[in-house]
Design a protein around this motif. Structure first.
Motif, PDB file in Angstrom:
ATOM      1  N   ALA A   1       0.941  -1.309   0.066  1.00 27.43           N
ATOM      2  CA  ALA A   1      -0.035  -0.075  -0.119  1.00 27.43           C
ATOM      3  C   ALA A   1       0.936   1.185  -0.165  1.00 27.43           C
ATOM      4  N   LYS A   2       0.175   2.543  -0.462  1.00 25.37           N
ATOM      5  CA  LYS A   2       0.956   3.566  -0.454  1.00 25.37           C
ATOM      6  C   LYS A   2       1.655   3.934   0.688  1.00 25.37           C
ATOM      7  N   TRP A   3       0.883   3.767   1.870  1.00 25.83           N
ATOM      8  CA  TRP A   3       1.343   4.229   3.114  1.00 25.83           C
ATOM      9  C   TRP A   3       2.544   3.361   3.646  1.00 25.83           C
ATOM     10  N   GLN A   4       2.764   2.262   3.133  1.00 29.78           N
ATOM     11  CA  GLN A   4       3.785   1.283   3.598  1.00 29.78           C
ATOM     12  C   GLN A   4       5.143   1.686   2.668  1.00 29.78           C
ATOM     13  N   LEU A   5       5.157   2.256   1.605  1.00 29.42           N
ATOM     14  CA  LEU A   5       6.107   2.661   0.749  1.00 29.42           C
ATOM     15  C   LEU A   5       7.386   3.534   1.520  1.00 29.42           C
ATOM     16  N   PRO A   6       8.493   3.185   1.582  1.00 28.46           N
ATOM     17  CA  PRO A   6       9.613   4.204   1.934  1.00 28.46           C
ATOM     18  C   PRO A   6       9.280   5.577   1.480  1.00 28.46           C
ATOM     19  N   ASP A   7       9.571   6.515   2.414  1.00 30.37           N
ATOM     20  CA  ASP A   7       9.646   7.999   1.954  1.00 30.37           C
ATOM     21  C   ASP A   7      10.873   8.341   1.286  1.00 30.37           C
ATOM     22  N   ARG A   8      11.927   7.547   1.794  1.00 29.61           N
ATOM     23  CA  ARG A   8      13.196   7.997   1.374  1.00 29.61           C
ATOM     24  C   ARG A   8      13.928   6.520   0.765  1.00 29.61           C
ATOM     25  N   PHE A   9      14.865   6.935  -0.116  1.00 29.73           N
ATOM     26  CA  PHE A   9      15.725   6.031  -0.809  1.00 29.73           C
ATOM     27  C   PHE A   9      17.355   6.458  -0.840  1.00 29.73           C
ATOM     28  N   GLU A  10      17.999   5.921  -0.107  1.00 30.17           N
ATOM     29  CA  GLU A  10      19.539   6.126  -0.236  1.00 30.17           C
ATOM     30  C   GLU A  10      20.303   5.173  -0.996  1.00 30.17           C
ATOM     31  N   PHE A  11      21.301   5.638  -1.467  1.00 29.17           N
ATOM     32  CA  PHE A  11      22.028   4.566  -2.295  1.00 29.17           C
ATOM     33  C   PHE A  11      23.424   4.629  -2.034  1.00 29.17           C
ATOM     34  N   VAL A  12      23.975   3.420  -1.787  1.00 31.24           N
ATOM     35  CA  VAL A  12      25.194   3.179  -1.437  1.00 31.24           C
ATOM     36  C   VAL A  12      25.980   2.348  -1.983  1.00 31.24           C
ATOM     37  N   SER A  13      27.249   2.230  -2.117  1.00 29.66           N
ATOM     38  CA  SER A  13      28.107   1.324  -2.966  1.00 29.66           C
ATOM     39  C   SER A  13      27.895  -0.247  -2.401  1.00 29.66           C
ATOM     40  N   GLU A  14      27.962  -0.301  -0.706  1.00 28.21           N
ATOM     41  CA  GLU A  14      27.842  -1.527  -0.231  1.00 28.21           C
ATOM     42  C   GLU A  14      27.185  -1.310   1.105  1.00 28.21           C
ATOM     43  N   ILE A  15      26.261  -2.313   1.527  1.00 33.29           N
ATOM     44  CA  ILE A  15      25.603  -2.155   2.758  1.00 33.29           C
ATOM     45  C   ILE A  15      26.300  -2.954   3.676  1.00 33.29           C
ATOM     46  N   PRO A  16      26.723  -2.252   5.035  1.00 29.72           N
ATOM     47  CA  PRO A  16      27.513  -2.716   5.918  1.00 29.72           C
ATOM     48  C   PRO A  16      26.853  -4.101   6.651  1.00 29.72           C
ATOM     49  N   SER A  17      27.670  -4.862   6.917  1.00 29.34           N
ATOM     50  CA  SER A  17      27.107  -6.360   7.379  1.00 29.34           C
ATOM     51  C   SER A  17      28.053  -6.764   8.580  1.00 29.34           C
ATOM     52  N   THR A  18      27.500  -7.591   9.564  1.00 28.57           N
ATOM     53  CA  THR A  18      28.303  -7.941  10.502  1.00 28.57           C
ATOM     54  C   THR A  18      29.167  -9.090  10.060  1.00 28.57           C
ATOM     55  N   ALA A  19      30.099  -9.612  11.106  1.00 36.02           N
ATOM     56  CA  ALA A  19      31.117 -10.603  10.942  1.00 36.02           C
ATOM     57  C   ALA A  19      30.504 -11.785  10.516  1.00 36.02           C
ATOM     58  N   THR A  20      29.067 -11.940  10.578  1.00 34.32           N
ATOM     59  CA  THR A  20      28.567 -13.272  10.251  1.00 34.32           C
ATOM     60  C   THR A  20      27.511 -13.177   9.076  1.00 34.32           C
ATOM     61  N   GLY A  21      27.636 -11.839   8.334  1.00 30.89           N
ATOM     62  CA  GLY A  21      26.894 -11.954   7.231  1.00 30.89           C
ATOM     63  C   GLY A  21      25.354 -11.154   7.389  1.00 30.89           C
ATOM     64  N   LYS A  22      25.275 -10.507   8.585  1.00 37.67           N
ATOM     65  CA  LYS A  22      23.886 -10.185   8.639  1.00 37.67           C
ATOM     66  C   LYS A  22      23.807  -8.392   8.393  1.00 37.67           C
ATOM     67  N   VAL A  23      22.976  -7.866   7.692  1.00 38.27           N
ATOM     68  CA  VAL A  23      23.127  -6.402   7.641  1.00 38.27           C
ATOM     69  C   VAL A  23      22.999  -5.893   8.874  1.00 38.27           C
ATOM     70  N   LYS A  24      24.136  -4.755   8.956  1.00 41.95           N
ATOM     71  CA  LYS A  24      24.100  -4.055  10.306  1.00 41.95           C
ATOM     72  C   LYS A  24      23.322  -2.703  10.149  1.00 41.95           C
ATOM     73  N   LYS A  25      22.208  -2.960  10.475  1.00 44.32           N
ATOM     74  CA  LYS A  25      21.320  -1.795  10.756  1.00 44.32           C
ATOM     75  C   LYS A  25      21.425  -0.739  11.579  1.00 44.32           C
ATOM     76  N   SER A  26      22.112  -1.101  12.665  1.00 45.61           N
ATOM     77  CA  SER A  26      22.724  -0.087  13.854  1.00 45.61           C
ATOM     78  C   SER A  26      23.546   0.717  13.018  1.00 45.61           C
ATOM     79  N   GLU A  27      24.337   0.435  12.053  1.00 44.85           N
ATOM     80  CA  GLU A  27      25.212   1.653  11.595  1.00 44.85           C
ATOM     81  C   GLU A  27      24.368   2.500  10.624  1.00 44.85           C
TER      82      GLU A  27
END
Length: 539
Positions: A504-530
């Motif tokens: 639904a429209k209200w669920q869509l992200p308001d912002r998109f940010e483009f990065v060269s690489e998404i940071p991940s933890t040492a075990t391959g999980k996305v590091k959302k804290s960063e």
């Protein structure tokens, strides 16, 4: 009068210890292969019999260094035959195997070795630079080096000499409740916390891992664990393989997609296991050169650590390779659930089967599950209600080392996972998010996992992560962080239109940010804290 038998039985009180798995590998599977790729790329070939025999000598050598019952023995090694020798030797001698993740930051590693009170550490020669970053943080009694060149730094001991210069020992009789191994959580929230596994827990875990509707490990298998042996017991595969007599292929540090594919093909691997980030790279290589590798022996890829998007399932299906999704945590040793398509869906449409396969599966045998909503009520298994998943079972932690993180355990003995789930009437779990990653916008929940899976289904997108950012009006709104494939121009409109097909429209992200690489933890999980730190503080 009817006789009653309440507290007596005729069964042998046989202890469930890892010694029985080591003995079985040595006695019944002595000639089955253990193949190790060295950091140089060379392949070393040995057998379970040789690994078990060396483990007996190694245990004698460790005892001579002062390792006693219950002492932790730290390892900083890759997936290699020496690590398997330590998997055998340390628990069977009555000590505790403590696997260290060399990909962690030095500050985290320093904290962990001090929290665990490690005194003896075994380090692969290629990882000595990592060890040097923490060397001054703790006074180790002994540093033992697995050398591939013969060069042993001053003040350190040679692993091969420790094995060669000692006689084999007979394993002591141990209680099944004894500590056998220790892993630390990834520390994505707060300090890493230690989980100490008992012999009983790991034996039962190994038996269940091998079951047909779990990982289906048999003596006819050749297994390549891409998941590291320093991460959550390599998902139990080293012990399950030794128990069943499956041939084991250990890939060393070279985990780029082409190196993994080369080894899968050369060794005729039947089963492999790892996190989605690894398999996304493998899929890209297969798509680019579909005829380069003969993977006809490979019949299942066990994938866990993060939700598997439908696009990945479809991608491997194109190459006639089947993904089996599993879920677990360090605290669950780690197996918690496995997603096997039930018999009544065998003739269902592809869409219905994919809708089932994207779920995290039904709780593994002996594991109990339940989930609670925000108000503390148990949710219905109707695939609509959402709540935080709680688990218990014989290989699920009841506490952390030193009693840390007590809030993660309920008063009645369940572990609160932090995963927000829906559960369908079959008992099949679908993880909607981590509790801290759900977006609550205007009082309604938005699943970042669902948005991420749909984003990576777009052909331009290599990786995606969705986080909650503060919003004055709605409380929180979703923000999408996207890494694109090479030579692709960013297009917010294109990605938003792609998401609008299913959200639904209200669920869509308001912002998109483009990065060269998404940071991940040492075990391959996305590091959302960063990502949260970066995109909630920058304009």
């Amino acid at each position: 009068m009817t006789g009653q038998i309440l507290n007596g039985n005729s069964m042998d009180d046989y202890p469930l210890t890892l010694t029985s798995i080591v003995d079985r590998a040595e006695r019944f599977h002595a000639n089955r292969g253990v193949i190790s790729r060295r950091p140089s790329g060379d392949v070393n070939r040995t057998t379970y019999g040789e690994v078990a025999g060396r483990a007996r000598r190694l245990a004698h050598g460790l005892a001579a260094l002062g390792v006693r019952d219950g002492d932790p023995v730290a390892t900083m090694l890759w997936n290699q035959s020496e690590h398997l020798e330590l998997y055998f030797a340390v628990p069977a001698m009555g000590a505790v195997l403590h696997t260290l993740n060399p990909r962690l930051f030095p500050e985290e590693l320093s904290y962990i070795v001090n929290d665990a009170q490690d005194n003896v550490i075994i380090v692969d020669e290629s990882l000595l630079p990592v060890f040097e970053t923490i060397r001054d943080s703790r006074e180790f009694a002994h540093v033992v080096v697995v050398s591939h060149t013969g060069d042993i730094p001053a003040g350190m001991l040679d692993y091969e000499s420790l094995v060669a210069n000692n006689e084999p020992i007979e394993w002591p009789v141990l209680g099944e409740g004894r500590a056998a191994a220790m892993c630390y959580t990834s520390g994505t929230t707060g300090r890493p916390k230690g989980v100490v596994y008992s012999h009983r827990a790991l034996v039962l875990h190994s038996l269940v891992v091998a079951l047909p509707d779990q990982f289906a490990v048999s003596a006819r298998d050749t297994i390549l664990p891409v998941v590291p042996m320093f991460h959550a017991n390599a998902w139990g595969l080293p012990y399950a393989a030794a128990l069943a007599g499956a041939q084991l292929v250990l890939p060393g540090p070279q985990l780029d997609s082409e190196s993994v594919l080369d080894l899968l093909a050369a060794e005729h691997v039947t089963m492999t296991a790892g996190v989605p980030t690894v398999w996304m790279g493998v899929l890209s290589s297969l798509d680019a050169e579909p005829d380069r590798w003969d993977l006809s022996a490979l019949n299942r890829l066990i994938v866990g650590g993060a939700a598997v998007p439908r696009s990945m399932l479809e991608g491997f299906d194109r190459h006639e390779l089947s993904i089996v999704q599993a879920w677990g945590m360090t605290e669950t040793a780690p197996l918690g659930s496995v997603c096997r398509v039930p018999e009544d869906l065998d003739q269902a449409s592809n869409s219905d089967r994919y809708n089932y396969r994207i779920r995290q599966g039904v709780a593994s045998p002996l594991v109990d599950i339940r989930a609670r909503d925000d108000e503390g009520n148990l949710i219905a298994w109707d695939d609509t209600a959402m709540g935080e998943l709680e688990v218990r079972g014989p290989w699920v932690a009841a506490s952390y080392h030193h009693g840390q993180g007590a809030a993660s355990f309920t008063a009645d003995g369940w572990f609160s996972t932090g995963d927000v789930v829906r559960i369908d009437p079959r008992g099949c779990i679908r993880i909607c998010d981590r509790s801290k990653d759900l977006v609550k916008s205007g009082g309604e929940w938005i699943s970042s996992v669902d948005l991420e899976n749909q984003l990576v289904a777009h052909p331009d997108v290599a990786q995606a992560a969705v986080i909650a950012v503060p919003d004055d009006r709605w409380g929180e709104r979703p923000l999408a962080v996207v890494s694109l494939h090479p030579d692709v121009d960013p297009s917010v409109d294109k990605l938003r239109d792609h998401l609008a097909q299913d959200f639904a429209k209200w669920q869509l992200p308001d912002r998109f940010e483009f990065v060269s690489e998404i940071p991940s933890t040492a075990t391959g999980k996305v590091k959302k804290s960063e990502l949260r730190k970066r995109f909630t503080t920058e304009p």
